[in-house]
Design a protein around this motif. Sequence first.
Motif, mmCIF file in Angstrom:
data_model
loop_
_atom_site.group_PDB
_atom_site.id
_atom_site.type_symbol
_atom_site.label_atom_id
_atom_site.label_comp_id
_atom_site.label_asym_id
_atom_site.label_seq_id
_atom_site.Cartn_x
_atom_site.Cartn_y
_atom_site.Cartn_z
ATOM 1 N N ASP A 159 -38.970 -2.031 -10.623
ATOM 2 C CA ASP A 159 -40.949 -2.284 -9.886
ATOM 3 C C ASP A 159 -40.922 -2.577 -7.899
ATOM 4 N N PRO A 160 -41.286 -2.033 -7.301
ATOM 5 C CA PRO A 160 -41.019 -2.004 -5.792
ATOM 6 C C PRO A 160 -41.627 -3.364 -5.702
ATOM 7 N N ASP A 161 -42.816 -2.994 -6.568
ATOM 8 C CA ASP A 161 -43.166 -4.769 -5.841
ATOM 9 C C ASP A 161 -43.490 -6.017 -6.722
ATOM 10 N N VAL A 162 -42.664 -5.846 -7.739
ATOM 11 C CA VAL A 162 -41.686 -7.076 -8.041
ATOM 12 C C VAL A 162 -40.964 -6.840 -7.434
ATOM 13 N N ALA A 163 -39.617 -6.357 -6.888
ATOM 14 C CA ALA A 163 -39.174 -6.618 -6.063
ATOM 15 C C ALA A 163 -38.972 -7.385 -4.578
ATOM 16 N N ALA A 164 -40.150 -6.681 -3.705
ATOM 17 C CA ALA A 164 -40.463 -7.502 -2.794
ATOM 18 C C ALA A 164 -41.366 -8.659 -3.013
ATOM 19 N N ARG A 165 -42.010 -9.152 -3.743
ATOM 20 C CA ARG A 165 -41.833 -10.764 -4.079
ATOM 21 C C ARG A 165 -41.040 -11.412 -4.480
ATOM 22 N N ALA A 166 -40.325 -10.543 -4.860
ATOM 23 C CA ALA A 166 -39.078 -11.556 -5.271
ATOM 24 C C ALA A 166 -37.745 -12.242 -3.992
ATOM 25 N N ARG A 167 -37.989 -11.369 -3.091
ATOM 26 C CA ARG A 167 -37.526 -11.136 -1.783
ATOM 27 C C ARG A 167 -37.449 -12.142 -1.389
ATOM 28 N N ASP A 168 -39.211 -12.034 -1.241
ATOM 29 C CA ASP A 168 -39.381 -13.427 0.183
ATOM 30 C C ASP A 168 -39.237 -14.553 -0.535
ATOM 31 N N ALA A 169 -39.658 -14.586 -1.672
ATOM 32 C CA ALA A 169 -39.834 -16.160 -2.129
ATOM 33 C C ALA A 169 -38.137 -16.100 -2.190
ATOM 34 N N LEU A 170 -37.108 -15.683 -2.147
ATOM 35 C CA LEU A 170 -35.677 -15.923 -2.479
ATOM 36 C C LEU A 170 -35.372 -16.325 -0.596
ATOM 37 N N LYS A 171 -36.071 -15.542 0.107
ATOM 38 C CA LYS A 171 -35.839 -15.566 1.768
ATOM 39 C C LYS A 171 -36.476 -17.105 2.184
ATOM 40 N N ARG A 172 -37.263 -17.242 1.312
ATOM 41 C CA ARG A 172 -38.247 -19.342 1.244
ATOM 42 C C ARG A 172 -37.509 -19.383 0.828
ATOM 43 N N CYS A 173 -36.262 -19.608 0.089
ATOM 44 C CA CYS A 173 -35.317 -20.943 -0.112
ATOM 45 C C CYS A 173 -34.243 -20.596 0.076
ATOM 46 N N GLY A 174 -33.839 -19.585 1.170
ATOM 47 C CA GLY A 174 -32.788 -19.968 1.560
ATOM 48 C C GLY A 174 -31.416 -18.855 0.817
ATOM 49 N N TYR A 175 -32.264 -18.088 0.425
ATOM 50 C CA TYR A 175 -31.331 -16.902 -0.300
ATOM 51 C C TYR A 175 -31.319 -15.964 -0.375
ATOM 52 N N ALA A 176 -30.297 -15.456 0.096
ATOM 53 C CA ALA A 176 -30.279 -13.799 0.258
ATOM 54 C C ALA A 176 -28.981 -13.044 -0.505
ATOM 55 N N PRO A 177 -29.292 -12.669 -1.639
ATOM 56 C CA PRO A 177 -28.582 -11.470 -3.099
ATOM 57 C C PRO A 177 -28.604 -10.502 -2.631
ATOM 58 N N ARG A 178 -27.791 -9.810 -2.697
ATOM 59 C CA ARG A 178 -27.711 -8.496 -2.212
ATOM 60 C C ARG A 178 -29.027 -7.358 -3.751
ATOM 61 N N LEU A 179 -30.462 -7.356 -3.237
ATOM 62 C CA LEU A 179 -31.144 -6.968 -4.000
ATOM 63 C C LEU A 179 -31.190 -5.366 -3.855
ATOM 64 N N VAL A 180 -30.742 -4.683 -5.255
ATOM 65 C CA VAL A 180 -31.665 -3.587 -4.698
ATOM 66 C C VAL A 180 -33.014 -2.677 -6.020
ATOM 67 N N VAL A 181 -33.621 -1.666 -5.201
ATOM 68 C CA VAL A 181 -34.830 -1.348 -6.577
ATOM 69 C C VAL A 181 -34.431 -0.369 -6.830
ATOM 70 N N GLY A 182 -34.159 -0.143 -7.996
ATOM 71 C CA GLY A 182 -33.980 0.904 -9.088
ATOM 72 C C GLY A 182 -33.215 1.223 -10.644
ATOM 73 N N ASP A 183 -32.867 2.373 -11.257
ATOM 74 C CA ASP A 183 -33.098 1.793 -12.536
ATOM 75 C C ASP A 183 -32.131 0.942 -12.556
ATOM 76 N N GLY A 184 -32.543 -0.092 -13.512
ATOM 77 C CA GLY A 184 -31.573 -1.258 -13.769
ATOM 78 C C GLY A 184 -29.993 -0.546 -15.142
ATOM 79 N N LEU A 185 -31.017 0.381 -15.956
ATOM 80 C CA LEU A 185 -30.385 0.615 -16.489
ATOM 81 C C LEU A 185 -29.085 1.666 -16.216
ATOM 82 N N ALA A 186 -29.131 1.949 -14.912
ATOM 83 C CA ALA A 186 -27.886 2.846 -14.675
ATOM 84 C C ALA A 186 -26.981 1.542 -13.753
#
Length: 405
Positions: A159-186
């Motif tokens: 979900d792009p909206d869910v991913a965007a909120r997660a990215r913002d929260a991770l950035k606020r906390c100083g974490y920058a993992p590789r975040l991918v928006v797409g089909d997790g089953l793949a």
Amino acid sequence: MAPDVIPIAAAKLRHQLAARLADGGWLRSPAWRAAVEAVPRHEFVRCFYRQTDAPGLTTWTPVTADLLGVEEWLRQAYADDTLITQFDGQEIDWTDPEPVVGAHPTSSSTLPALVVHMLEELRLHDGMSVMEIGTGTGYSAALMCHRLSPGRVTSIETDPDVAARARDALKRCGYAPRLVVGDGLAGFPEGAPYDRTIATCGVRHVPYAWVRQTRPGGLVLTTLRGWMRSLGLVRLTVGHDGRAEGRFIDGDPSFMIARQQDAPASLGTIPAPDNGSSRTTPYGPGVLTTARHGFVAQLAMPGVRFFSMPDDDGTPCTYVLDGTNESFAVLTSKSDDAWNVRQGGPVALWDVLESSLDTWCTAGSPEPTEFGVTVTAKSQRVWLGAPDGPSWRLPAPAETADGFV
């Protein structure tokens, strides 16, 4: 509470949460305890919903610092509870949140006890890489970033909206993992092979892409579930031959099912009163809902859902419908210890269920931890006792040249 006091209060609550999880046996290792004490969960759940006890349709009420005050918001953010952040795949207008009635949660921050239980069972070590299916709020990704380092964490959110909120929260906390928006089953083959793969959503079968993208000797940890209920948490070891095999760690942890595998909106067609053939059965609808019987029922009838309602003459009935092939079973009470079942369609559902329950009872009615799973490029099955024991096929999709679609 003044804004500059929030970090101090939150740190105290994190240490209290870690202590509760350790006392409960969920949090066992110093490394994961340090992660729980360090990662600010409240940054990932600035706004969320909690279920109320109101009678009638399920009602959810919004929780924010503005609505309840900072102190109560923080207290609830660090409770060992699942906090809902989205319904029916639609974003919430947090400028003026209203109670939500009868909706279907589609994103959340899972209760911390289950999060850390899964992370402990993932058996991560320094230097490993991990692929997470289902970023959600980003809280579990943050815990893994703290444990490993952000560069070793890949997290996929559909979900792009869910991913965007997660990215913002991770950035606020100083974490920058590789975040991918797409089909997790793949999965995400560009980052493969991974040492570990973990899914924070339930799946009806294990996508073979996860096995392909996990190195031999690596682990895949996921919750298997069906359209009736959860089966349990399973940990698979990937072999050099492309086979993944392992056992259920425990039964019935409940995750939202992956959206790509969710049940169709229609439960199926209610059979006419004269459809099918009838007989007596010792099993009533309770076998669909009790923990251990329900585990076997889900294995035996993977495409089934059920509901109860009176028929035309007012007789209480339980309808068991398989939306994948139009098979059905209808249960009505006959006496205190016997039921009548009327079944029809291409599969005699209740015959299949009774056969599976007989197999299980003959083996001593074992717990889900006595079951295991084998996944190959061509088939997936759950077995009892040992890989050559009685088994049930999982509802995996048709195969392609390189695995499952």
